[in-house]
Write an enzyme that holds these catalytic residues in place. Structure first.
Site, PDB file in Angstrom:
ATOM      1  N   LYS A  45      39.807   0.575  25.736  1.00  0.00           N
ATOM      2  CA  LYS A  45      40.239  -0.221  24.574  1.00  0.00           C
ATOM      3  C   LYS A  45      39.087  -1.042  23.995  1.00  0.00           C
ATOM      4  O   LYS A  45      38.886  -1.091  22.795  1.00  0.00           O
ATOM      5  CB  LYS A  45      41.354  -1.221  24.959  1.00  0.00           C
ATOM      6  CG  LYS A  45      42.633  -0.596  25.437  1.00  0.00           C
ATOM      7  CD  LYS A  45      43.713  -1.660  25.665  1.00  0.00           C
ATOM      8  CE  LYS A  45      43.371  -2.705  26.715  1.00  0.00           C
ATOM      9  NZ  LYS A  45      43.332  -2.210  28.090  1.00  0.00           N
ATOM     10  N   ARG A  91      50.484  -8.080  25.423  1.00  0.00           N
ATOM     11  CA  ARG A  91      50.647  -7.372  26.687  1.00  0.00           C
ATOM     12  C   ARG A  91      52.054  -7.522  27.243  1.00  0.00           C
ATOM     13  O   ARG A  91      52.351  -6.949  28.291  1.00  0.00           O
ATOM     14  CB  ARG A  91      49.661  -7.929  27.712  1.00  0.00           C
ATOM     15  CG  ARG A  91      48.440  -7.025  27.956  1.00  0.00           C
ATOM     16  CD  ARG A  91      47.564  -7.773  28.918  1.00  0.00           C
ATOM     17  NE  ARG A  91      46.634  -7.009  29.679  1.00  0.00           N
ATOM     18  CZ  ARG A  91      45.338  -6.922  29.398  1.00  0.00           C
ATOM     19  NH1 ARG A  91      44.842  -7.443  28.305  1.00  0.00           N
ATOM     20  NH2 ARG A  91      44.531  -6.293  30.228  1.00  0.00           N
ATOM     21  N   ARG A 127      32.883   0.457  36.159  1.00  0.00           N
ATOM     22  CA  ARG A 127      32.685  -0.722  35.312  1.00  0.00           C
ATOM     23  C   ARG A 127      32.523  -1.976  36.176  1.00  0.00           C
ATOM     24  O   ARG A 127      31.733  -2.864  35.851  1.00  0.00           O
ATOM     25  CB  ARG A 127      33.890  -0.874  34.372  1.00  0.00           C
ATOM     26  CG  ARG A 127      33.715  -1.972  33.351  1.00  0.00           C
ATOM     27  CD  ARG A 127      34.844  -1.996  32.338  1.00  0.00           C
ATOM     28  NE  ARG A 127      36.103  -2.415  32.917  1.00  0.00           N
ATOM     29  CZ  ARG A 127      37.238  -2.567  32.226  1.00  0.00           C
ATOM     30  NH1 ARG A 127      37.268  -2.285  30.946  1.00  0.00           N
ATOM     31  NH2 ARG A 127      38.328  -2.970  32.819  1.00  0.00           N
ATOM     32  N   ARG A 133      32.620  -7.658  37.365  1.00  0.00           N
ATOM     33  CA  ARG A 133      33.830  -8.392  36.984  1.00  0.00           C
ATOM     34  C   ARG A 133      34.680  -8.692  38.213  1.00  0.00           C
ATOM     35  O   ARG A 133      35.062  -7.786  38.947  1.00  0.00           O
ATOM     36  CB  ARG A 133      34.662  -7.562  35.995  1.00  0.00           C
ATOM     37  CG  ARG A 133      34.084  -7.568  34.610  1.00  0.00           C
ATOM     38  CD  ARG A 133      34.875  -6.665  33.690  1.00  0.00           C
ATOM     39  NE  ARG A 133      36.308  -6.921  33.743  1.00  0.00           N
ATOM     40  CZ  ARG A 133      37.124  -6.619  32.748  1.00  0.00           C
ATOM     41  NH1 ARG A 133      36.663  -6.088  31.647  1.00  0.00           N
ATOM     42  NH2 ARG A 133      38.406  -6.853  32.859  1.00  0.00           N
ATOM     43  N   ARG A 160      46.830  -4.241  38.649  1.00  0.00           N
ATOM     44  CA  ARG A 160      46.728  -4.235  37.186  1.00  0.00           C
ATOM     45  C   ARG A 160      47.426  -3.010  36.585  1.00  0.00           C
ATOM     46  O   ARG A 160      48.038  -3.090  35.528  1.00  0.00           O
ATOM     47  CB  ARG A 160      45.257  -4.312  36.755  1.00  0.00           C
ATOM     48  CG  ARG A 160      44.630  -5.650  37.158  1.00  0.00           C
ATOM     49  CD  ARG A 160      43.156  -5.705  36.858  1.00  0.00           C
ATOM     50  NE  ARG A 160      42.909  -5.771  35.446  1.00  0.00           N
ATOM     51  CZ  ARG A 160      41.803  -5.322  34.849  1.00  0.00           C
ATOM     52  NH1 ARG A 160      40.855  -4.772  35.567  1.00  0.00           N
ATOM     53  NH2 ARG A 160      41.660  -5.441  33.556  1.00  0.00           N
TER      54      ARG A 160
HETATM   55  P1  AMP Z   1      41.136  -7.269  29.855  1.00  0.00           P
HETATM   56  O1  AMP Z   1      39.743  -7.716  29.630  1.00  0.00           O
HETATM   57  O2  AMP Z   1      41.896  -7.030  28.574  1.00  0.00           O
HETATM   58  O3  AMP Z   1      41.242  -6.114  30.797  1.00  0.00           O
HETATM   59  O4  AMP Z   1      41.899  -8.505  30.558  1.00  0.00           O
HETATM   60  C1  AMP Z   1      41.478  -9.004  31.805  1.00  0.00           C
HETATM   61  C2  AMP Z   1      42.555  -9.912  32.391  1.00  0.00           C
HETATM   62  O5  AMP Z   1      42.775 -11.019  31.499  1.00  0.00           O
HETATM   63  C3  AMP Z   1      43.928  -9.275  32.557  1.00  0.00           C
HETATM   64  O6  AMP Z   1      44.043  -8.564  33.769  1.00  0.00           O
HETATM   65  C4  AMP Z   1      44.821 -10.499  32.528  1.00  0.00           C
HETATM   66  O7  AMP Z   1      44.769 -11.208  33.759  1.00  0.00           O
HETATM   67  C5  AMP Z   1      44.146 -11.373  31.489  1.00  0.00           C
HETATM   68  N1  AMP Z   1      44.664 -11.088  30.140  1.00  0.00           N
HETATM   69  C6  AMP Z   1      43.983 -10.558  29.088  1.00  0.00           C
HETATM   70  N2  AMP Z   1      44.763 -10.445  28.003  1.00  0.00           N
HETATM   71  C7  AMP Z   1      45.978 -10.925  28.373  1.00  0.00           C
HETATM   72  C8  AMP Z   1      47.220 -11.062  27.696  1.00  0.00           C
HETATM   73  N3  AMP Z   1      47.376 -10.667  26.415  1.00  0.00           N
HETATM   74  N4  AMP Z   1      48.249 -11.618  28.383  1.00  0.00           N
HETATM   75  C9  AMP Z   1      48.111 -12.026  29.665  1.00  0.00           C
HETATM   76  N5  AMP Z   1      46.984 -11.896  30.360  1.00  0.00           N
HETATM   77  C10 AMP Z   1      45.914 -11.346  29.719  1.00  0.00           C
END
Ligand code: AMP
Length: 204
Positions: free
Chosen positions: A13, A86, A125, A131, A142
């Site tokens: 994404k 989400r 990654r 990370r 996740r």
């Molecule tokens: P991402 O970088 O989009 O993979 O997000 C990393 C982490 O941030 C996720 O596993 C969640 O813990 C948190 N996170 C990111 N976006 C959201 C969202 N829209 N709602 C809740 N948690 C989020």
């Protein structure tokens, strides 16, 4: 244009939405990046407790953060949402807020991929970006959170006629090409909220 990207962790994404932003010249809003950028604040430290376990950060925290971002002038020009919404509650809240602004979503792009491949992408990654939420222990969590809390959004947006599904298992350039074609088709089908750059796509 207002576009939401949905896909399981590791589906690309972030990469694809950043490429599309160069083509469309509209800002990119990644809630994951925003949350990671707040790691020195109390809110960021609170969010990290969830992120490090592979859980979603509670809706009120995410919604107030996104609300603040959307008030910034740059977002008058449209937005590409990456990793947001989400949950159904986040999606409904986004709908309400966009309705108030008179700029509904134009399209939702689902990046579909198979899970075994996603897990190996995430492990690669994790090594490259160091990370803390991409450990082998949190990957399963996740994925499970995606299926339980985020995948229901696909039906929610399909019912609104907004969903386009793209096969994310192809090489990244082919995935981007399919996304660009879907976006161009959408632009030709219905009025969008903003003009897009007439320039060529950036090189791969
Ligand atoms: P991402 O970088 O989009 O993979 O997000 C990393 C982490 O941030 C996720 O596993 C969640 O813990 C948190 N996170 C990111 N976006 C959201 C969202 N829209 N709602 C809740 N948690 C989020």
């Amino acid at each position: 244009m207002l576009i939401v990207f949905i896909g399981p962790p590791g589906a690309g994404k972030g990469t694809q939405s950043k490429r599309l932003l160069e083509y469309l010249q509209i800002p990119h809003l990644s809630t994951g990046e925003l949350l990671r950028g707040k790691h020195n604040s109390p809110l960021g430290r609170l969010a990290a407790q969830y992120m490090d376990k592979g859980q979603l950060v509670p809706d009120p925290i995410v919604l107030s953060m996104v609300g603040e971002e959307l008030d910034k002038p740059a977002f008058n020009r449209g937005c590409m949402f990456d990793g947001f919404p989400r949950t159904i509650q986040q999606a409904k809240s986004l709908d309400d807020s966009l309705k108030q602004r008179g700029t509904p979503l134009d399209m939702v792009i689902e990046l579909r991929a198979d899970e075994a491949e996603l897990v190996s992408r995430m492990l690669r990654r994790a090594k490259a970006e160091n990370r803390p939420d991409d450990t082998p222990e949190t990957i399963g969590r996740r994925m499970e959170v995606y299926h339980r809390q985020t995948a229901p959004l696909l039906d929610y947006y399909r019912a609104q006629g907004l969903l386009t599904t793209i096969n994310a298992m192809c090489p990244a350039d082919d995935v981007f090409q399919a996304i660009r074609e879907a976006v161009d088709k959408k632009k030709s089908e219905r009025p969008v909220h903003l003009a897009v750059s007439a320039g060529p796509a950036s090189p791969a």
